[in-house]
Design an enzyme around this catalytic site. Structure first.
Site, PDB file in Angstrom:
ATOM      1  CB  CYS A   1      -0.873   0.026   1.251  1.00  0.00           C
ATOM      2  SG  CYS A   1      -1.862  -1.445   1.440  1.00  0.00           S
TER       3      CYS A   1
ATOM      4  CE  LYS B   1       8.328  -1.795  -9.975  1.00  0.00           C
ATOM      5  NZ  LYS B   1       8.643  -2.561 -11.220  1.00  0.00           N
TER       6      LYS B   1
ATOM      7  CG  ASN C   1       2.409  -0.857   3.299  1.00  0.00           C
ATOM      8  OD1 ASN C   1       1.792  -1.864   2.965  1.00  0.00           O
ATOM      9  ND2 ASN C   1       3.589  -0.535   2.814  1.00  0.00           N
TER      10      ASN C   1
ATOM     11  CE  LYS D   1       8.023  -7.691 -17.154  1.00  0.00           C
ATOM     12  NZ  LYS D   1       8.824  -8.384 -16.214  1.00  0.00           N
TER      13      LYS D   1
ATOM     14  CD  GLU E   1       4.694  -8.492 -14.824  1.00  0.00           C
ATOM     15  OE1 GLU E   1       4.309  -8.329 -13.661  1.00  0.00           O
ATOM     16  OE2 GLU E   1       5.892  -8.446 -15.142  1.00  0.00           O
TER      17      GLU E   1
HETATM   18  C1  AGP Z   1       7.917  -8.390 -12.395  1.00  0.00           C
HETATM   19  O1  AGP Z   1       7.575  -7.712 -13.585  1.00  0.00           O
HETATM   20  C2  AGP Z   1       6.856  -8.271 -11.346  1.00  0.00           C
HETATM   21  N1  AGP Z   1       6.528  -6.932 -11.061  1.00  0.00           N
HETATM   22  C3  AGP Z   1       7.181  -9.085 -10.114  1.00  0.00           C
HETATM   23  O2  AGP Z   1       7.382 -10.418 -10.496  1.00  0.00           O
HETATM   24  C4  AGP Z   1       8.439  -8.632  -9.337  1.00  0.00           C
HETATM   25  O3  AGP Z   1       9.598  -8.919 -10.085  1.00  0.00           O
HETATM   26  C5  AGP Z   1       8.498  -9.420  -8.018  1.00  0.00           C
HETATM   27  O4  AGP Z   1       7.356  -9.091  -7.258  1.00  0.00           O
HETATM   28  C6  AGP Z   1       9.770  -9.144  -7.202  1.00  0.00           C
HETATM   29  O5  AGP Z   1       9.791  -7.792  -6.835  1.00  0.00           O
HETATM   30  P1  AGP Z   1      11.175  -7.200  -6.235  1.00  0.00           P
HETATM   31  O6  AGP Z   1      12.196  -7.310  -7.321  1.00  0.00           O
HETATM   32  O7  AGP Z   1      10.840  -5.799  -5.886  1.00  0.00           O
HETATM   33  O8  AGP Z   1      11.527  -8.031  -5.043  1.00  0.00           O
END
Ligand code: AGP
Length: 614
Positions: free
Chosen positions: A2, A609, A100, A491, A494
């Protein structure tokens, strides 16, 4: 998961908090809300959906007030709706909180409070915490700061919170454990709080990153005071932010993801700047270089990560084992942390994480640390939780990656891993001088070669148009191009919601070939290298079953073109560096397929993200 934004000072809080929430929307966008304090009254506004819904809801109302806390949510407890949106109020409306994280023992706490006669309005763990703080404040007569601290002592789980109280209007309380929180120190004894620095940077570059177990009292009259959970006062460590506002804008691109794809020549260069000199023949990787002997002498290296970062680990495995002859195991962090792994003191556990906040990756590191392993990290976000608990690490310096689908962070992670592997191989005498210098000079040339691929965007866009309506897709690669196939598939799925799978090309015969028909696009990395001929055979197997081949080929390769329905030529490079270039066409392809399918590229459905909860 969050996003939190808060302000206390002399300026109107609403515009600051709202703008900040928009900058943090990539962290979660199921609902959002703002609480504003004025004349010892708290005004609460919250709406399901994106921050724009909140803005439309508030614009015609009295949104004045110089204290405000705001939140953009990615649901963990309770479905996305108005009542579960943050901020939450205490039952008497005197206290407001944004949170969060996850409070694991919230059910027990809720039952205790219900037994005292409290009635809850939402399904959230956050409302329970708010009621607990109010209950403690009422029964002990303590001030807000101490009441928050006493409440947090009862909490099991992760939190980043900001709390305000109408009876103590000159202060905000901020606290964190396992979820990030940054405090910005304004120029007029005003304070900004946010989940990361992006909502703060345009107002101040003086920041304090809260550490786990710390509680900050932000008092407009008395300034900032920092305590640990046991009420021991600490001196805040004020840092100068390096982030620049323009880095946060889209820079003229339609989406952050496209901007970040096109930033890669620069982000890769920023990643190796000052760390590599092919002419003089040296690599110098900050914190990690002091652990090179530990790595060389370690029983093994375990790389832990999630998602795209896990794919980067797989590339790292090929590099470390082939180049430096160092034993590497790659683990999904979420599996590693729960399967009771054997971890010894002689082990090195290396975490890779763009956000530096991924809960599973963090937990895997904490487990490794508790068993005596040396823990290292490769992160993109400076001051992130993972970067702060590791014994040493390297930042990827890719700059803020806002698009939920990771692109420039991946190539930056692979760049750091390449530098590590080269340096370790050299140190172990596994790479002679000419091969070493060739690898380094080839790496220095990568940004220009990535740019050459970006210059083919129009051709790649045409290919995207041909396959945008596919229901499924296969991605194939061999060697260190196998992780690139996995990343290409991730890619696509998602951001375009097309089901896609990545496979080692040789695995086709062990099942997936049953899927091949004229409806199945098969994306294959078929660049020159040790397994080239074998990949060509795999391509022919697919063609024999009417599959559609889209091949990534080395510039000038005429052989594969004969079999491919479509192809994208990439510049030749050192075989160890192919992943850095071959991944770019797949990023561009996925982007345009998603755009043509009118998907929300920067904020794909169900995703966030940074996955800071399990
Ligand atoms: C990748 O495009 C995704 N957003 C997701 O798999 C991401 O790589 C994963 O959540 C790991 O995130 P981080 O690299 O911030 O740990």
């Amino acid at each position: 998961m969050c996003g939190i934004v808060a302000y206390i000072g002399k300026k109107e809080a609403y515009p600051i908090v709202l703008k900040g929430l928009k900058r943090l929307e990539y962290r979660g966008y199921d609902s959002s809300g703002i609480a504003l304090l004025k004349n010892e009254e708290i005004k609460l506004f919250k709406k399901e959906g994106k921050v724009l819904n909140l803005e439309n809801h508030v614009e015609s109302k009295d949104n004045s007030g110089t204290r405000g806390i705001g939140h953009t949510r990615w649901a963990t407890h309770g479905p996305p709706n108005d009542k579960n949106a943050h901020p939450h109020l205490s039952q008497d409306g005197a206290i407001a909180i944004v949170h969060n994280g996850i409070i694991e023992n919230y059910d027990v706490l809720r039952q205790e409070l219900e037994s005292k006669g409290y009635k809850f309005n939402s399904d959230t763990d956050t409302e329970v915490l708010c009621y607990l703080i109010a209950d403690i404040k009422k029964n002990t007569g303590n001030k807000l700061g101490k009441s928050v601290r006493l409440a947090l002592q009862q909490v099991v789980g992760a939190y980043a919170i900001v709390v305000m109280c109408k009876d103590e209007p000159n202060k905000l309380i901020a606290a964190r454990k396992s979820s990030p929180l940054v405090i910005g120190i304004g120029k007029e004894n005003d304070f900004y709080v946010a989940s990361d620095a992006t909502p703060i940077v345009e107002y101040t570059k003086q920041v304090v990153y809260l550490n786990d177990g710390e509680i900050a009292i932000l008092n407009e009259k008395k300034g900032l005071k920092l305590y640990n959970i046991d009420e021991v006062q600490k001196d805040p460590y004020v840092e100068e932010l390096e982030l620049h506002l323009e880095a946060l804008e889209k820079g003229g691109y339609d989406h952050f993801m496209l901007k970040e794809i096109h930033e890669q020549p620069h982000s890769i260069e920023d990643c190796f700047r000052g760390r590599l000199n092919a002419k003089e023949g040296w690599v110098s990787l900050g914190g990690i270089k002091y652990y090179e002997n530990d790595i060389i002498n370690a029983n093994r290296i375990v790389m832990v990560a999630c998602g795209t970062s896990w794919h980067a680990c797989l590339v790292g495995e090929y590099l470390f084992e082939d180049l430096a002859r160092i034993n590497v195991e790659v683990e999904y962090a979420s599996e590693f942390r729960y399967r009771n792994p054997i971890i010894n003191e002689g082990d090195i556990v290396l975490a890779i994480s763009q956000s530096g906040e991924t809960a599973d990756t963090m937990a895997a590191l904490e487990l490794a640390k508790s068993k005596g392993a040396t823990i290292l990290g490769i992160c993109n976000v400076v001051g992130s939780s993972i970067s702060r608990i590791t014994d040493a690490g390297s930042y990827t310096h890719a700059g803020p990656e806002i698009g939920v689908a990771s692109t420039k962070a991946f190539t930056a992670q692979v760049t750091v891993l390449t530098l590590m592997a080269a340096s370790l191989a050299r140190k172990k005498g596994k790479l002679n001088d000419s091969k070493y210098r060739n690898l380094l000079s080839s790496l220095e040339a990568i940004p220009q070669k990535v740019q050459l691929v970006l210059d083919k965007t129009e051709k790649i866009k045409k290919i995207a148009a041909k396959y945008k309506d596919a229901s499924n897709a296969l991605y194939l690669g061999r060697g260190s191009s196998f992780p690139v196939a996995l990343e290409g598939a991730l890619k696509l799925k998602e951001i375009s919601y097309i089901h896609a799978e990545g496979y080692p090309a040789a695995e086709m015969k062990h099942g997936p070939i049953a899927l091949i028909d004229e409806e199945m696009p098969v994306f294959v990395i078929a660049t020159k290298g040790p397994s080239y001929e074998k990949v060509v055979s795999n391509i022919q197997e697919v063609k024999a079953r009417k599959g559609k081949i889209i091949a990534i080929v080395t510039e000038g390769d005429e052989q594969v073109k004969q079999f491919a329905d479509d192809y994208i030529e990439i510049p030749e490079t050192n075989e160890y560096l192919v992943p850095l270039i071959a991944t770019v066409p797949f990023q561009i392809l996925s982007y345009y397929i998603a755009v043509m399918r009118e998907c929300n590229v920067d904020q794909p459905r169900n995703l966030a993200k940074s996955v800071t909860v399990e």
